[in-house]
Design an enzyme around this catalytic site. Structure first.
Site, PDB file in Angstrom:
ATOM      1  N   SER A   1      37.557  26.922  52.784  1.00 36.02           N
ATOM      2  CA  SER A   1      38.594  26.927  51.433  1.00 36.02           C
ATOM      3  C   SER A   1      37.457  27.691  50.633  1.00 36.02           C
ATOM      4  O   SER A   1      38.335  28.161  49.569  1.00 36.02           O
ATOM      5  CB  SER A   1      39.220  26.076  50.659  1.00 36.02           C
TER       6      SER A   1
ATOM      7  N   LYS B   1      38.861  31.365  49.573  1.00 36.09           N
ATOM      8  CA  LYS B   1      40.377  31.275  48.525  1.00 36.09           C
ATOM      9  C   LYS B   1      39.647  32.200  47.090  1.00 36.09           C
ATOM     10  O   LYS B   1      40.078  32.834  46.306  1.00 36.09           O
ATOM     11  CB  LYS B   1      40.984  29.740  47.808  1.00 36.09           C
TER      12      LYS B   1
ATOM     13  N   SER C   1      41.772  23.385  44.506  1.00 37.53           N
ATOM     14  CA  SER C   1      41.578  24.133  45.948  1.00 37.53           C
ATOM     15  C   SER C   1      43.322  24.486  46.498  1.00 37.53           C
ATOM     16  O   SER C   1      42.954  24.126  47.880  1.00 37.53           O
ATOM     17  CB  SER C   1      41.268  23.533  47.190  1.00 37.53           C
TER      18      SER C   1
ATOM     19  N   LYS D   1      33.607  27.470  44.734  1.00 36.60           N
ATOM     20  CA  LYS D   1      34.582  27.003  45.390  1.00 36.60           C
ATOM     21  C   LYS D   1      34.116  26.396  47.096  1.00 36.60           C
ATOM     22  O   LYS D   1      32.701  26.618  47.106  1.00 36.60           O
ATOM     23  CB  LYS D   1      35.107  28.398  45.712  1.00 36.60           C
TER      24      LYS D   1
END
Length: 381
Positions: A57, A60, A112, A218
């Site tokens: 993720s 992203k 997320s 993140k």
């Protein structure tokens, strides 16, 4: 007194030993890792930093920056059934629901949401495949040559990969976007849904709660990629970006790496944002001169004072009109190693064109004389 002096000496020696720990001796659990200077991009620590790996993720980060650059935060997005049904982590969107792009980016970066990622991709580009092309174009523009995206959420795909170094470069770029940087440093955000329900989105990045110096960004995990984490820290004017891919203990890895880098590096503030770099003459302007000012703080990484030389590349004269904030040139910082960094300088005020004296229109004058001449001879006597 003797024992006190001995204790002080031992303390100083311990500090010296800590400061001299080499990067090679820094043990971390991640298979790939890197720390870069968030301003200049210099690598400050690395471990298999160019090895291509899945990123989960942390994908992203790129999804968010493409969304913010290609879309308007106030855009209203209608969620498709495909977006609402995407597997994995979610902000629990419903098919047919309408939600702002701004709230989707929060759902993307804080909790997320894979559903948010797909909704963003469909809104910006029509579908995930076309959106992935935009992601790859942006990666190429940034210089992340070891990266390839096939989707906006990071679900495993053999052709979806990056390197620790590339991911750090992408993050450094993203953090220059104020909307992005404001979102990723939030510990939580309350958003209102179309039905009036309020949802609290709690950021998965627990480093934000553990360390005041952390400013994002993140987390990521799939079984195929292992634990992935990108973080950014600021201390004493220095910004660093840490990346780990496939780590067993990523939270501690990032603490170790950030402590090591801050201990062994420093930045010098050469010029503050708004400082005058040069006075520039205005051609054909109401003002005779305006100032070229630094658009951002000039902070340069160095071990010792005086490693950098500053050279302005700013013209002596520019032509009016000039708008406040127009780029007038740049300043080049050259390190003794040959490395270069560039900083734009902008106009500190507006410079309008000088009103020119009315010029005689020859054609109109000739016509006027001709008319007067005709009227003279057409007069009755």
């Amino acid at each position: 007194m003797f024992f006190l002096l001995r204790k002080i000496l031992v303390f100083v020696l311990v500090l010296t030993m800590i400061g001299n720990i080499s990067a090679k001796a820094l043990e971390i659990s991640a298979h790939s890792a890197v720390v870069i200077d968030g301003n200049g991009g210099e690598i400050l620590f690395e471990k298999n930093a160019d090895e291509k790996r899945g990123m989960a993720s942390t994908t992203k980060i790129m999804t968010a920056i493409v969304a913010l650059e290609k879309g308007n935060p106030d855009d209203i997005v209608k969620v498709s059934s495909k977006a609402a049904g995407v597997e994995g982590s979610s902000m629990y969107l419903k098919a047919g629901e309408k939600i702002s792009l701004y709230n989707l980016v929060h759902g993307l970066m804080l909790v997320s949401g894979n559903d948010a990622a797909t909704a963003i991709a469909e809104h910006i580009a029509g579908d995930e495949e076309k959106f992935a092309r935009l992601m790859n174009e942006k990666a190429s523009e940034i210089g992340a040559s070891g990266t390839h995206f096939t989707n906006p959420h990071g679900l495993s795909d053999d052709m979806h990969y990056t390197t620790a170094k590339d991911l750090a470069m992408i993050t450094a770029y993203a953090l220059k976007n104020k909307k992005f940087s404001d979102i990723v440093k939030k510990k939580s955000e309350t958003i209102e849904r179309e039905n009036g329900e309020k949802n609290v989105l709690v950021n998965h990045n627990k480093l934000l709660k553990l360390y005041e110096e952390c400013i994002g960004v993140k987390t990521g995990f799939t079984k195929a990629t292992g634990r992935c984490l990108v973080s950014a820290f600021e201390r004493d004017g220095m910004r660093i970006i840490c990346v780990t891919l496939n780590a067993g203990d990523d939270w501690n890895d990032h603490k170790k790496m950030s402590d090591f880098v801050f201990l062994n590096n420093k930045v010098t503030l050469y010029k503050r944002s708004g400082t005058i770099a040069k006075s520039v003459k205005i051609k054909n302007g109401k003002l005779k001169t305006i100032n070229a000012i630094y658009d951002e703080d000039v902070r340069l990484l160095e071990k010792e004072e005086g490693e950098w030389e500053i050279y302005p590349e700013i013209p002596d004269t520019v032509s009016a009109p000039v708008k406040k904030g127009d780029v007038l040139g740049r300043v080049v910082a050259v390190h003794e190693s040959g490395k270069r960094q560039f900083f734009e300088v902008i106009a500190d005020k507006e410079a309008f064109m000088r009103q020119e004296k009315n010029k005689i229109n020859i054609k109109e004058s000739v016509i006027g004389i001709y008319k007067k001449w005709l009227s003279f001879f057409s007069c009755e006597t």
